[in-house]
Design a protein around this motif. Sequence first.
Motif, PDB file in Angstrom:
ATOM      1  N   VAL A  53      31.935  15.673 -18.688  1.00 55.19           N
ATOM      2  CA  VAL A  53      32.701  15.845 -19.929  1.00 55.19           C
ATOM      3  C   VAL A  53      32.105  16.930 -20.827  1.00 55.19           C
ATOM      4  N   SER A  54      30.821  17.210 -20.678  1.00 51.28           N
ATOM      5  CA  SER A  54      30.195  18.293 -21.455  1.00 51.28           C
ATOM      6  C   SER A  54      30.515  19.670 -20.891  1.00 51.28           C
ATOM      7  N   GLY A  55      31.020  19.716 -19.644  1.00 54.25           N
ATOM      8  CA  GLY A  55      31.330  20.988 -19.003  1.00 54.25           C
ATOM      9  C   GLY A  55      30.210  21.531 -18.134  1.00 54.25           C
ATOM     10  N   ARG A  56      29.068  20.854 -18.114  1.00 53.56           N
ATOM     11  CA  ARG A  56      27.956  21.297 -17.269  1.00 53.56           C
ATOM     12  C   ARG A  56      28.318  21.179 -15.784  1.00 53.56           C
ATOM     13  N   CYS A  57      29.099  20.149 -15.447  1.00 52.28           N
ATOM     14  CA  CYS A  57      29.588  19.952 -14.081  1.00 52.28           C
ATOM     15  C   CYS A  57      31.106  19.878 -14.125  1.00 52.28           C
ATOM     16  N   ASP A  58      31.744  20.245 -13.017  1.00 54.44           N
ATOM     17  CA  ASP A  58      33.204  20.263 -12.950  1.00 54.44           C
ATOM     18  C   ASP A  58      33.798  18.929 -12.516  1.00 54.44           C
ATOM     19  N   ARG A  59      33.237  18.341 -11.487  1.00 56.60           N
ATOM     20  CA  ARG A  59      33.690  17.075 -10.926  1.00 56.60           C
ATOM     21  C   ARG A  59      32.477  16.283 -10.483  1.00 56.60           C
ATOM     22  N   GLY A  60      32.729  15.044 -10.044  1.00 55.14           N
ATOM     23  CA  GLY A  60      31.613  14.218  -9.622  1.00 55.14           C
ATOM     24  C   GLY A  60      31.918  13.358  -8.414  1.00 55.14           C
ATOM     25  N   ILE A  61      30.850  12.934  -7.764  1.00 54.29           N
ATOM     26  CA  ILE A  61      30.897  11.979  -6.670  1.00 54.29           C
ATOM     27  C   ILE A  61      29.872  10.904  -7.000  1.00 54.29           C
ATOM     28  N   LEU A  62      30.334   9.661  -7.075  1.00 55.23           N
ATOM     29  CA  LEU A  62      29.457   8.543  -7.397  1.00 55.23           C
ATOM     30  C   LEU A  62      29.579   7.468  -6.331  1.00 55.23           C
ATOM     31  N   ILE A  63      28.454   6.836  -6.007  1.00 60.38           N
ATOM     32  CA  ILE A  63      28.421   5.872  -4.916  1.00 60.38           C
ATOM     33  C   ILE A  63      27.565   4.671  -5.308  1.00 60.38           C
ATOM     34  N   CYS A  64      28.115   3.492  -5.099  1.00 57.67           N
ATOM     35  CA  CYS A  64      27.334   2.264  -5.181  1.00 57.67           C
ATOM     36  C   CYS A  64      27.629   1.471  -3.918  1.00 57.67           C
ATOM     37  N   GLY A  65      27.293   0.214  -3.869  1.00 59.29           N
ATOM     38  CA  GLY A  65      27.522  -0.570  -2.655  1.00 59.29           C
ATOM     39  C   GLY A  65      28.979  -0.618  -2.242  1.00 59.29           C
ATOM     40  N   THR A  66      29.863  -0.909  -3.198  1.00 61.21           N
ATOM     41  CA  THR A  66      31.307  -0.982  -2.909  1.00 61.21           C
ATOM     42  C   THR A  66      32.090   0.194  -3.458  1.00 61.21           C
ATOM     43  N   GLY A  67      31.538   0.904  -4.425  1.00 59.22           N
ATOM     44  CA  GLY A  67      32.253   1.970  -5.126  1.00 59.22           C
ATOM     45  C   GLY A  67      32.990   1.450  -6.346  1.00 59.22           C
ATOM     46  N   ILE A  68      33.151   0.155  -6.432  1.00 54.64           N
ATOM     47  CA  ILE A  68      33.933  -0.436  -7.513  1.00 54.64           C
ATOM     48  C   ILE A  68      33.164  -0.458  -8.829  1.00 54.64           C
ATOM     49  N   GLY A  69      31.970  -0.983  -8.820  1.00 53.95           N
ATOM     50  CA  GLY A  69      31.185  -1.077 -10.052  1.00 53.95           C
ATOM     51  C   GLY A  69      30.932   0.276 -10.690  1.00 53.95           C
ATOM     52  N   ILE A  70      30.552   1.246  -9.880  1.00 53.48           N
ATOM     53  CA  ILE A  70      30.242   2.561 -10.420  1.00 53.48           C
ATOM     54  C   ILE A  70      31.502   3.260 -10.929  1.00 53.48           C
ATOM     55  N   SER A  71      32.657   2.957 -10.313  1.00 46.54           N
ATOM     56  CA  SER A  71      33.904   3.537 -10.818  1.00 46.54           C
ATOM     57  C   SER A  71      34.300   2.890 -12.138  1.00 46.54           C
ATOM     58  N   MET A  72      34.060   1.592 -12.271  1.00 49.42           N
ATOM     59  CA  MET A  72      34.344   0.921 -13.536  1.00 49.42           C
ATOM     60  C   MET A  72      33.479   1.504 -14.658  1.00 49.42           C
ATOM     61  N   ALA A  73      32.203   1.704 -14.382  1.00 49.47           N
ATOM     62  CA  ALA A  73      31.304   2.281 -15.384  1.00 49.47           C
ATOM     63  C   ALA A  73      31.719   3.710 -15.719  1.00 49.47           C
ATOM     64  N   ALA A  74      32.045   4.501 -14.711  1.00 44.95           N
ATOM     65  CA  ALA A  74      32.440   5.902 -14.928  1.00 44.95           C
ATOM     66  C   ALA A  74      33.672   5.986 -15.819  1.00 44.95           C
ATOM     67  N   ASN A  75      34.621   5.108 -15.595  1.00 50.15           N
ATOM     68  CA  ASN A  75      35.871   5.146 -16.358  1.00 50.15           C
ATOM     69  C   ASN A  75      35.706   4.724 -17.814  1.00 50.15           C
ATOM     70  N   LYS A  76      34.555   4.239 -18.194  1.00 50.12           N
ATOM     71  CA  LYS A  76      34.283   3.927 -19.595  1.00 50.12           C
ATOM     72  C   LYS A  76      33.919   5.188 -20.386  1.00 50.12           C
ATOM     73  N   VAL A  77      33.617   6.279 -19.705  1.00 54.03           N
ATOM     74  CA  VAL A  77      33.269   7.541 -20.369  1.00 54.03           C
ATOM     75  C   VAL A  77      34.564   8.281 -20.681  1.00 54.03           C
TER      76      VAL A  77
END
Length: 146
Positions: A53-77
């Motif tokens: 969101v600051s523009g330092r990076c364009d996109r992201g890839i995030l990984i946890c055990g299921t992908g669900i928890g980390i996506s929930m956290a990411a979507n809070k930003v």
Amino acid sequence: MLAIGSDHGGYALKEEIKKYLDSKQIAYEDFGTLTGESCDYPDIANAACQAIVSGRCDRGILICGTGIGISMAANKVKGIRAACCSDYFSAKYTRLHNDANVLCMGGRVVGPGLATELVEVFLHTEFEGGRHQRRIDKITAIEAAQ
């Protein structure tokens, strides 16, 4: 620049994806974890998403055990549209129709071969715009009202 991060459950898959990114000469910044030791996915998601969101990076890839928890956290930003994907069609259409800026995956769900295919389509598919922009605008309006 791509933001990449994982908790301990996604660490091994993240390392495989980094090898793929290196082979394709795709620049990334690793937001951790840097070991397989237990850590908290919200911390990793927040750090990577703040870089987006600051523009330092364009996109992201995030990984946890299921992908669900980390996506929930990411979507809070604010400004993040993260999608947890484990199939090619979803990874493609989350870019085409949803303009997702973060791909989330489960290290215990997706193997390295499929993961690289998902990363490839996510990085090389552009947002279609048109009628889909109206829907993205509505998502943004919901977010702004919070």
